[in-house]
Design an enzyme around this catalytic site. Structure first.
Site, PDB file in Angstrom:
ATOM      1  N   ARG A   1     -52.383  22.468 -15.733  1.00 29.37           N
ATOM      2  CA  ARG A   1     -53.114  22.334 -16.981  1.00 29.37           C
ATOM      3  C   ARG A   1     -54.263  23.336 -16.957  1.00 29.37           C
ATOM      4  O   ARG A   1     -54.627  23.859 -15.915  1.00 29.37           O
ATOM      5  CB  ARG A   1     -53.685  20.924 -17.105  1.00 29.37           C
ATOM      6  CG  ARG A   1     -52.610  19.864 -17.273  1.00 29.37           C
ATOM      7  CD  ARG A   1     -53.212  18.478 -17.206  1.00 29.37           C
ATOM      8  NE  ARG A   1     -54.289  18.333 -18.176  1.00 29.37           N
ATOM      9  CZ  ARG A   1     -55.269  17.439 -18.078  1.00 29.37           C
ATOM     10  NH1 ARG A   1     -55.300  16.604 -17.058  1.00 29.37           N
ATOM     11  NH2 ARG A   1     -56.189  17.360 -18.994  1.00 29.37           N
TER      12      ARG A   1
ATOM     13  N   LYS B   1     -53.097  11.005  -8.798  1.00 30.73           N
ATOM     14  CA  LYS B   1     -53.387   9.728  -9.466  1.00 30.73           C
ATOM     15  C   LYS B   1     -53.009   9.748 -10.946  1.00 30.73           C
ATOM     16  O   LYS B   1     -52.918   8.702 -11.570  1.00 30.73           O
ATOM     17  CB  LYS B   1     -54.846   9.320  -9.276  1.00 30.73           C
ATOM     18  CG  LYS B   1     -55.823   9.987 -10.162  1.00 30.73           C
ATOM     19  CD  LYS B   1     -57.092   9.145 -10.209  1.00 30.73           C
ATOM     20  CE  LYS B   1     -58.079   9.808 -11.127  1.00 30.73           C
ATOM     21  NZ  LYS B   1     -59.303   9.059 -11.273  1.00 30.73           N
ATOM     22  N   ASP B   2     -52.782  10.900 -11.520  1.00 34.82           N
ATOM     23  CA  ASP B   2     -52.362  10.976 -12.921  1.00 34.82           C
ATOM     24  C   ASP B   2     -50.842  10.929 -13.070  1.00 34.82           C
ATOM     25  O   ASP B   2     -50.335  10.983 -14.198  1.00 34.82           O
ATOM     26  CB  ASP B   2     -52.866  12.288 -13.557  1.00 34.82           C
ATOM     27  CG  ASP B   2     -54.390  12.349 -13.623  1.00 34.82           C
ATOM     28  OD1 ASP B   2     -55.021  11.269 -13.679  1.00 34.82           O
ATOM     29  OD2 ASP B   2     -54.941  13.458 -13.612  1.00 34.82           O
TER      30      ASP B   2
ATOM     31  N   SER C   1     -61.663   3.681 -17.946  1.00 32.00           N
ATOM     32  CA  SER C   1     -60.716   3.075 -17.011  1.00 32.00           C
ATOM     33  C   SER C   1     -60.982   1.575 -16.856  1.00 32.00           C
ATOM     34  O   SER C   1     -62.094   1.154 -16.557  1.00 32.00           O
ATOM     35  CB  SER C   1     -60.856   3.789 -15.658  1.00 32.00           C
ATOM     36  OG  SER C   1     -60.617   2.910 -14.587  1.00 32.00           O
TER      37      SER C   1
ATOM     38  N   ARG D   1     -59.726  -0.290 -14.582  1.00 31.48           N
ATOM     39  CA  ARG D   1     -59.952  -0.541 -13.160  1.00 31.48           C
ATOM     40  C   ARG D   1     -61.447  -0.406 -12.835  1.00 31.48           C
ATOM     41  O   ARG D   1     -62.043  -1.271 -12.188  1.00 31.48           O
ATOM     42  CB  ARG D   1     -59.145   0.482 -12.328  1.00 31.48           C
ATOM     43  CG  ARG D   1     -59.422   0.451 -10.842  1.00 31.48           C
ATOM     44  CD  ARG D   1     -58.691   1.589 -10.116  1.00 31.48           C
ATOM     45  NE  ARG D   1     -59.170   2.905 -10.520  1.00 31.48           N
ATOM     46  CZ  ARG D   1     -60.254   3.497 -10.038  1.00 31.48           C
ATOM     47  NH1 ARG D   1     -60.979   2.901  -9.111  1.00 31.48           N
ATOM     48  NH2 ARG D   1     -60.627   4.689 -10.469  1.00 31.48           N
ATOM     49  N   ARG D   2     -62.068   0.664 -13.337  1.00 37.20           N
ATOM     50  CA  ARG D   2     -63.490   0.861 -13.065  1.00 37.20           C
ATOM     51  C   ARG D   2     -64.334  -0.169 -13.809  1.00 37.20           C
ATOM     52  O   ARG D   2     -65.281  -0.725 -13.262  1.00 37.20           O
ATOM     53  CB  ARG D   2     -63.895   2.285 -13.468  1.00 37.20           C
ATOM     54  CG  ARG D   2     -63.354   3.343 -12.506  1.00 37.20           C
ATOM     55  CD  ARG D   2     -63.533   4.749 -13.026  1.00 37.20           C
ATOM     56  NE  ARG D   2     -63.132   5.754 -12.035  1.00 37.20           N
ATOM     57  CZ  ARG D   2     -62.795   6.999 -12.336  1.00 37.20           C
ATOM     58  NH1 ARG D   2     -62.795   7.411 -13.581  1.00 37.20           N
ATOM     59  NH2 ARG D   2     -62.441   7.833 -11.384  1.00 37.20           N
ATOM     60  N   LYS D   3     -63.973  -0.425 -15.075  1.00 35.61           N
ATOM     61  CA  LYS D   3     -64.744  -1.359 -15.897  1.00 35.61           C
ATOM     62  C   LYS D   3     -64.818  -2.754 -15.263  1.00 35.61           C
ATOM     63  O   LYS D   3     -65.905  -3.289 -15.047  1.00 35.61           O
ATOM     64  CB  LYS D   3     -64.091  -1.454 -17.281  1.00 35.61           C
ATOM     65  CG  LYS D   3     -64.691  -2.499 -18.192  1.00 35.61           C
ATOM     66  CD  LYS D   3     -64.037  -2.476 -19.571  1.00 35.61           C
ATOM     67  CE  LYS D   3     -64.612  -3.576 -20.453  1.00 35.61           C
ATOM     68  NZ  LYS D   3     -64.064  -3.520 -21.820  1.00 35.61           N
TER      69      LYS D   3
ATOM     70  N   ARG E   1     -64.186   9.659 -23.124  1.00 36.36           N
ATOM     71  CA  ARG E   1     -63.005  10.474 -22.818  1.00 36.36           C
ATOM     72  C   ARG E   1     -63.397  11.918 -22.614  1.00 36.36           C
ATOM     73  O   ARG E   1     -64.513  12.324 -22.921  1.00 36.36           O
ATOM     74  CB  ARG E   1     -61.987  10.402 -23.965  1.00 36.36           C
ATOM     75  CG  ARG E   1     -60.830   9.466 -23.707  1.00 36.36           C
ATOM     76  CD  ARG E   1     -59.615   9.883 -24.521  1.00 36.36           C
ATOM     77  NE  ARG E   1     -58.992  11.097 -23.968  1.00 36.36           N
ATOM     78  CZ  ARG E   1     -57.997  11.742 -24.562  1.00 36.36           C
ATOM     79  NH1 ARG E   1     -57.511  11.315 -25.692  1.00 36.36           N
ATOM     80  NH2 ARG E   1     -57.470  12.812 -23.990  1.00 36.36           N
TER      81      ARG E   1
ATOM     82  N   ASN F   1     -62.749  15.761 -20.208  1.00 36.27           N
ATOM     83  CA  ASN F   1     -62.748  16.168 -18.807  1.00 36.27           C
ATOM     84  C   ASN F   1     -64.125  15.917 -18.191  1.00 36.27           C
ATOM     85  O   ASN F   1     -65.044  15.453 -18.868  1.00 36.27           O
ATOM     86  CB  ASN F   1     -62.256  17.610 -18.659  1.00 36.27           C
ATOM     87  CG  ASN F   1     -63.114  18.570 -19.450  1.00 36.27           C
ATOM     88  OD1 ASN F   1     -64.336  18.414 -19.500  1.00 36.27           O
ATOM     89  ND2 ASN F   1     -62.496  19.540 -20.076  1.00 36.27           N
ATOM     90  N   VAL F   2     -64.241  16.192 -16.916  1.00 41.84           N
ATOM     91  CA  VAL F   2     -65.442  15.802 -16.178  1.00 41.84           C
ATOM     92  C   VAL F   2     -66.719  16.372 -16.819  1.00 41.84           C
ATOM     93  O   VAL F   2     -67.695  15.653 -17.046  1.00 41.84           O
ATOM     94  CB  VAL F   2     -65.319  16.232 -14.695  1.00 41.84           C
ATOM     95  CG1 VAL F   2     -66.613  15.965 -13.937  1.00 41.84           C
ATOM     96  CG2 VAL F   2     -64.160  15.491 -14.031  1.00 41.84           C
TER      97      VAL F   2
ATOM     98  N   ARG G   1     -67.604  14.572 -20.024  1.00 41.19           N
ATOM     99  CA  ARG G   1     -68.142  13.224 -19.832  1.00 41.19           C
ATOM    100  C   ARG G   1     -69.597  13.256 -19.403  1.00 41.19           C
ATOM    101  O   ARG G   1     -70.403  12.438 -19.854  1.00 41.19           O
ATOM    102  CB  ARG G   1     -67.308  12.464 -18.801  1.00 41.19           C
ATOM    103  CG  ARG G   1     -65.957  12.095 -19.366  1.00 41.19           C
ATOM    104  CD  ARG G   1     -65.237  11.147 -18.465  1.00 41.19           C
ATOM    105  NE  ARG G   1     -63.833  11.519 -18.365  1.00 41.19           N
ATOM    106  CZ  ARG G   1     -62.922  10.825 -17.733  1.00 41.19           C
ATOM    107  NH1 ARG G   1     -63.250   9.698 -17.119  1.00 41.19           N
ATOM    108  NH2 ARG G   1     -61.676  11.214 -17.702  1.00 41.19           N
TER     109      ARG G   1
ATOM    110  N   CYS H   1     -51.428   2.855 -16.912  1.00 37.20           N
ATOM    111  CA  CYS H   1     -52.842   3.164 -17.154  1.00 37.20           C
ATOM    112  C   CYS H   1     -53.466   2.180 -18.140  1.00 37.20           C
ATOM    113  O   CYS H   1     -54.644   2.249 -18.427  1.00 37.20           O
ATOM    114  CB  CYS H   1     -53.010   4.613 -17.586  1.00 37.20           C
ATOM    115  SG  CYS H   1     -51.976   5.062 -18.977  1.00 37.20           S
TER     116      CYS H   1
HETATM  117  N1  LIG Z   1     -58.218  10.722 -14.840  1.00 38.33           N
HETATM  118  C1  LIG Z   1     -58.789  12.034 -14.756  1.00 38.33           C
HETATM  119  C2  LIG Z   1     -58.795  12.542 -13.370  1.00 38.33           C
HETATM  120  N2  LIG Z   1     -57.657  12.816 -12.719  1.00 38.33           N
HETATM  121  C3  LIG Z   1     -57.968  13.259 -11.458  1.00 38.33           C
HETATM  122  C4  LIG Z   1     -59.340  13.262 -11.349  1.00 38.33           C
HETATM  123  C5  LIG Z   1     -60.055  13.723 -10.142  1.00 38.33           C
HETATM  124  C6  LIG Z   1     -59.853  12.852  -8.929  1.00 38.33           C
HETATM  125  C7  LIG Z   1     -58.506  12.911  -8.285  1.00 38.33           C
HETATM  126  O1  LIG Z   1     -57.865  13.975  -8.278  1.00 38.33           O
HETATM  127  O2  LIG Z   1     -58.079  11.906  -7.745  1.00 38.33           O
HETATM  128  C8  LIG Z   1     -59.883  12.820 -12.564  1.00 38.33           C
HETATM  129  C9  LIG Z   1     -61.296  12.668 -12.917  1.00 38.33           C
HETATM  130  C10 LIG Z   1     -61.874  11.303 -12.636  1.00 38.33           C
HETATM  131  O3  LIG Z   1     -61.140  10.304 -12.591  1.00 38.33           O
HETATM  132  O4  LIG Z   1     -63.087  11.203 -12.455  1.00 38.33           O
END
Ligand SMILES: NCc1[nH]cc(CCC(=O)O)c1CC(=O)O
Length: 310
Positions: free
Chosen positions: A8, A80-81, A126, A128-130, A146, A148-149, A152, A239
């Protein structure tokens, strides 16, 4: 050989792909690697909530098609994606060494979870995080976020949130680790399955490239990722649901921590299971069986907990 490496186009995806290419170049100096940026459905729709776009793997479908059509030889993703089942005709090389698996908080003013004011606003998309955060601090006000890093972190400032939760690995890969306020240890915030690891995806018949990638693999990471992804697969996670799994090897045993809950977070179950001592000469089919077994045990324990909460 000259290899085309698909990814990507986000900063994070490019950063991790460049690192993979650097490692490949130093191990195989006779080869060349070109980066190919591929736009995915997930990149094009920046507005919808991820859990409403629905179909799994919206960040990977187009990339997998290019692999199958041999337009690229290798795809680099965050493991993880990746959906819990792999596309037909494609496989993952053995995992390389995991980076920091933890989630972290970037806070605007507070210095730790405990230091946050009552009702503080924390951004994460997320579940899971919440729900894990709410378990530690039930008063927090968790709001969706939402992008990218970089986006956010910017939104946190613009929308006056008190903080956000992100994966350490992503922030580190972007070189922004100095912005991390505090780390959440895996026993209080179980990471997403395979967090901090990369997926190196290739056409299953590209034996030559698979062999090269596997020469750079890390056995411990590969085993732990297998166990975590087995848990994801067996629990039927997606997810849309809060799912966490984190495995490590200690005293020659696998230790798997896992959590799972309902979509509304009203039920949340946690477990920690251990394998028997690993035998040094275990081959890959035995390892797969051990990973399936430890995941099965975790799933059973979680299902029992959830049924008792009825
Ligand atoms: N869902 C987005 C995502 N996908 C992978 C990462 C980075 C961490 C990784 O590669 O495990 C992130 C950002 C985040 O969750 O903060």
């Amino acid at each position: 050989m000259r290899y085309r490496v698909g990814t990507r186009g986000s900063k994070l995806a490019l950063a991790q792909t460049k690192r993979v290419i650097e490692k490949l170049k130093s191990a195989f100096p006779e080869d060349e690697f070109d980066v190919v940026i591929i736009k995915t459905t997930g990149d094009m729709d920046q507005k919808s909530r991820l859990d409403q776009i629905g179909s799994k793997g919206i960040f990977v479908k187009e990339i997998e098609e290019e692999l199958l059509e041999e337009k690229i030889h290798l795809a680099v993703h965050s493991m993880k994606d990746m959906p819990d089942t792999t596309a037909d005709g494609l496989i993952f090389a053995k995992a390389w060494k995991r980076e920091d698996p933890r989630d972290v908080l970037i806070l605007r003013e507070a210095v730790s979870v405990d230091d946050l004011p009552k009702g503080a606003v924390i951004g994460t998309g997320s579940k899971r995080r919440k729900y894990q955060l709410l378990k530690i601090r039930p008063d927090l006000n968790i709001v969706g976020i939402r992008g990218n890093v970089d986006t956010r972190i910017r939104k946190m400032q613009e929308e006056e949130m008190d903080g956000i939760v992100l994966a350490a690995a992503g922030i580190n890969r972007l070189g922004r680790e100095q912005e991390i306020t505090c780390y959440l240890e895996p026993d209080q915030m179980i990471p997403a399955p395979a967090q901090g690891t990369l997926a190196l995806e290739v056409k299953a018949d590209n034996i030559q490239l698979i062999r090269k990638l596997n020469r750079l693999s890390d056995q411990e990471t590969d085993i732990c990722v297998k166990a975590e992804r087995q848990f994801l697969k067996q629990i039927g996670g997606s997810c849309h649901l809060p799912v966490g799994a984190y495995c490590k090897i200690q005293d020659e045993k696998l230790i798997l921590r896992a959590m799972f809950g309902t979509e509304d977070g009203k039920k949340l179950a946690y477990t920690k299971v251990e394998s028997t001592v690993l035998n040094k000469i275990e081959d890959s089919s035995q390892i797969d069986e051990i990973c399936r077994q430890i995941a099965r045990e975790a799933v059973e324990k979680i299902q029992i907990q959830l049924s008792h909460e009825e």
